[in-house]
Structure formats: C-alpha cells, structure tokens
Design a protein around this motif. Structure first.
Motif, PDB file in Angstrom:
ATOM      1  N   ARG A  23      17.204 -61.153  10.297  1.00 20.45           N
ATOM      2  CA  ARG A  23      16.975 -61.597  11.748  1.00 20.45           C
ATOM      3  C   ARG A  23      15.846 -62.715  11.497  1.00 20.45           C
ATOM      4  N   LYS A  24      16.469 -63.885  10.971  1.00 22.27           N
ATOM      5  CA  LYS A  24      15.446 -65.044  10.990  1.00 22.27           C
ATOM      6  C   LYS A  24      15.137 -65.466  12.528  1.00 22.27           C
ATOM      7  N   LEU A  25      13.589 -65.899  12.679  1.00 20.29           N
ATOM      8  CA  LEU A  25      13.086 -66.344  13.916  1.00 20.29           C
ATOM      9  C   LEU A  25      13.113 -67.728  14.021  1.00 20.29           C
ATOM     10  N   ASN A  26      13.100 -68.270  15.240  1.00 17.48           N
ATOM     11  CA  ASN A  26      13.348 -69.869  15.261  1.00 17.48           C
ATOM     12  C   ASN A  26      11.959 -70.566  15.119  1.00 17.48           C
ATOM     13  N   CYS A  27      11.243 -70.097  13.923  1.00 16.77           N
ATOM     14  CA  CYS A  27      10.038 -70.747  13.642  1.00 16.77           C
ATOM     15  C   CYS A  27       9.726 -70.620  12.258  1.00 16.77           C
ATOM     16  N   VAL A  28       8.977 -71.285  11.891  1.00 16.44           N
ATOM     17  CA  VAL A  28       8.446 -71.335  10.349  1.00 16.44           C
ATOM     18  C   VAL A  28       6.763 -71.151  10.489  1.00 16.44           C
ATOM     19  N   ILE A  29       6.422 -70.756   9.339  1.00 12.39           N
ATOM     20  CA  ILE A  29       4.794 -70.143   9.211  1.00 12.39           C
ATOM     21  C   ILE A  29       3.973 -71.453   9.577  1.00 12.39           C
ATOM     22  N   PRO A  55      10.282 -69.859   6.607  1.00 12.67           N
ATOM     23  CA  PRO A  55      11.014 -69.042   7.823  1.00 12.67           C
ATOM     24  C   PRO A  55      10.024 -67.739   7.939  1.00 12.67           C
ATOM     25  N   VAL A  56      10.090 -67.427   9.363  1.00 16.58           N
ATOM     26  CA  VAL A  56       9.318 -66.172   9.764  1.00 16.58           C
ATOM     27  C   VAL A  56      10.444 -65.425  10.305  1.00 16.58           C
ATOM     28  N   PHE A  57      10.489 -63.912   9.616  1.00 13.24           N
ATOM     29  CA  PHE A  57      11.407 -63.215  10.215  1.00 13.24           C
ATOM     30  C   PHE A  57      11.161 -62.080  11.320  1.00 13.24           C
ATOM     31  N   GLU A  58      11.903 -61.546  12.302  1.00  8.84           N
ATOM     32  CA  GLU A  58      11.434 -60.595  12.842  1.00  8.84           C
ATOM     33  C   GLU A  58      11.460 -59.230  11.909  1.00  8.84           C
ATOM     34  N   GLY A  59      10.458 -58.802  11.948  1.00  6.60           N
ATOM     35  CA  GLY A  59      10.478 -57.342  11.213  1.00  6.60           C
ATOM     36  C   GLY A  59      10.698 -56.308  11.659  1.00  6.60           C
ATOM     37  N   GLY A  60      10.345 -56.089  13.127  1.00 11.07           N
ATOM     38  CA  GLY A  60      10.757 -54.968  13.833  1.00 11.07           C
ATOM     39  C   GLY A  60      10.105 -54.798  14.983  1.00 11.07           C
ATOM     40  N   PRO A  61      10.034 -53.911  15.855  1.00 12.01           N
ATOM     41  CA  PRO A  61       9.468 -53.779  17.192  1.00 12.01           C
ATOM     42  C   PRO A  61       8.055 -53.128  17.047  1.00 12.01           C
ATOM     43  N   VAL A  62       7.945 -52.634  15.926  1.00 10.29           N
ATOM     44  CA  VAL A  62       6.074 -52.055  15.789  1.00 10.29           C
ATOM     45  C   VAL A  62       5.199 -53.199  15.528  1.00 10.29           C
ATOM     46  N   GLU A  63       4.130 -53.262  16.265  1.00 14.75           N
ATOM     47  CA  GLU A  63       3.068 -54.260  15.833  1.00 14.75           C
ATOM     48  C   GLU A  63       3.673 -55.654  15.774  1.00 14.75           C
ATOM     49  N   ASN A  64       4.557 -56.140  16.654  1.00 13.63           N
ATOM     50  CA  ASN A  64       5.133 -57.377  16.428  1.00 13.63           C
ATOM     51  C   ASN A  64       4.257 -58.613  16.685  1.00 13.63           C
ATOM     52  N   ASP A  65       2.909 -58.283  17.081  1.00 10.01           N
ATOM     53  CA  ASP A  65       1.921 -59.262  17.412  1.00 10.01           C
ATOM     54  C   ASP A  65       1.183 -59.658  15.941  1.00 10.01           C
TER      55      ASP A  65
END
Length: 181
Positions: free
Chosen positions: A42-48, A61-71
């Motif tokens: 699940r690649k996000l629509n942003c880069v580092i 690219p930056v990926f969505e790793g999961g719902p825990v500590e997503n900040d």
C-alpha cells in the motif's frame, strides 16, 4: 496455530476489516505476546521528500505500514552500516540513524530498492492474530527471500492470493465493493 517468526499475511478476499482489505503484510517479528508487521503493498501518494523537504533527492516512496502509531515513520533497509540499526535477519535491518539515511539520500547513494519507509505498523497479540487466522481472515505464506518486500509486483495482493490458493484468484478481479457492480 503455528505463527512462524517471519512470513507474509495475505488478507482473505472476504476480509471483514475494511482497513486490511487486499493487503499483504510482512510479519517480521513474533515475540510472545506481540506480533509486528508492515503492509508491503500500500504505497502512499507521497515520497520521503514530501515529509522532509530538506532532502535534495527524496523521491523514495512512503508506504502505509499499518494503523498503529501511524504518525511515526519506520525504516526497513538493507544497509548494515547504519548506526543503531537492528538486524532482523535475512540481510534486513530496522531503523537506525536517520542522519545517515538523509546523507545517503542527499548524495544519491540510497535508492528505493534498498529501503522502505512506513507510516505506522500492524500489531496484534499472538492470541488475537491466531484467532483471525483461524477465522480465515488471513492466509499465511512463507517469505522465501526477504528482499522480496522491496519488489512491488511480488507484493501485489492479486499475485499473493492467486499463488496461495488458485481458487481465490477469481476474487482478485472483483472491485472493492462487489455489490456495486
């Protein structure tokens, strides 16, 4: 229920949790009572560089790793020389000095096939994940080569679900909400 220490979790086509539909998770750490993993498809629509504008060559690219500590941002990489990085085995490392990572990116010595940035992570208790697997929400698969998590076509949900069980392949053609067809 045997939870191997490393492998893939492939969401069942009828996964009841909308957040995890059509995900492939690299289950990288199983230490009772916790299981940790990262969504690898699940690649996000942003880069580092969007997150850190001071990076000159931040097109990784930056990926969505999961719902825990997503900040928070997590790094999995193949760079054994990064100070403070924890060895995960199979030539993969977790975290380490972000200053070193920035320097490598700015000097074009670090590329997307060497590092993955994840916003957040997935976490379960061993009991919770075992129950979800027993209820057929997840299919487990071995990760033959750890480097595969850097290969987007290898990590596609469609490929993984069809490889795991051919009969489930028909679901890979469905839209997100089949009832709307």
């Amino acid at each position: 229920m045997n939870l191997s220490s490393e492998g893939l979790l492939i969401a069942d086509p009828l996964m009841p949790d909308v957040f995890f539909r059509k995900t492939v998770i690299w289950k990288c750490l199983v230490e009772d009572p916790e299981v940790t993993g990262y969504i690898v498809n699940r690649k996000l629509n942003c880069v580092i560089g969007d997150l850190f504008p001071t990076l000159v060559n931040g097109n990784i690219p930056v990926f969505e790793g999961g719902p825990v500590e997503n900040d928070r941002l997590f790094m999995i990489h193949r760079l054994p020389t990064i100070e403070g990085a924890l060895a995960l085995g199979n030539s993969l490392f977790f975290g380490g000095s972000f200053d070193q990572i920035q320097w490598l990116i700015n000097h074009q010595q670090l590329h997307a096939d060497q590092i993955r940035f994840y916003k957040g992570y997935c976490g379960w208790t061993v009991t919770q994940l075992s129950e979800e697997i027993n209820h057929c929400h997840w299919h487990q698969a071995p990760l033959v080569q750890a480097e595969s998590i850097f290969n987007e076509s290898f990590c596609s949900w469609k490929r993984c679900i069809e490889t795991k069980r051919k009969s489930l392949g028909v679901f890979s053609k469905f839209t997100e909400v089949p009832g709307l067809n």
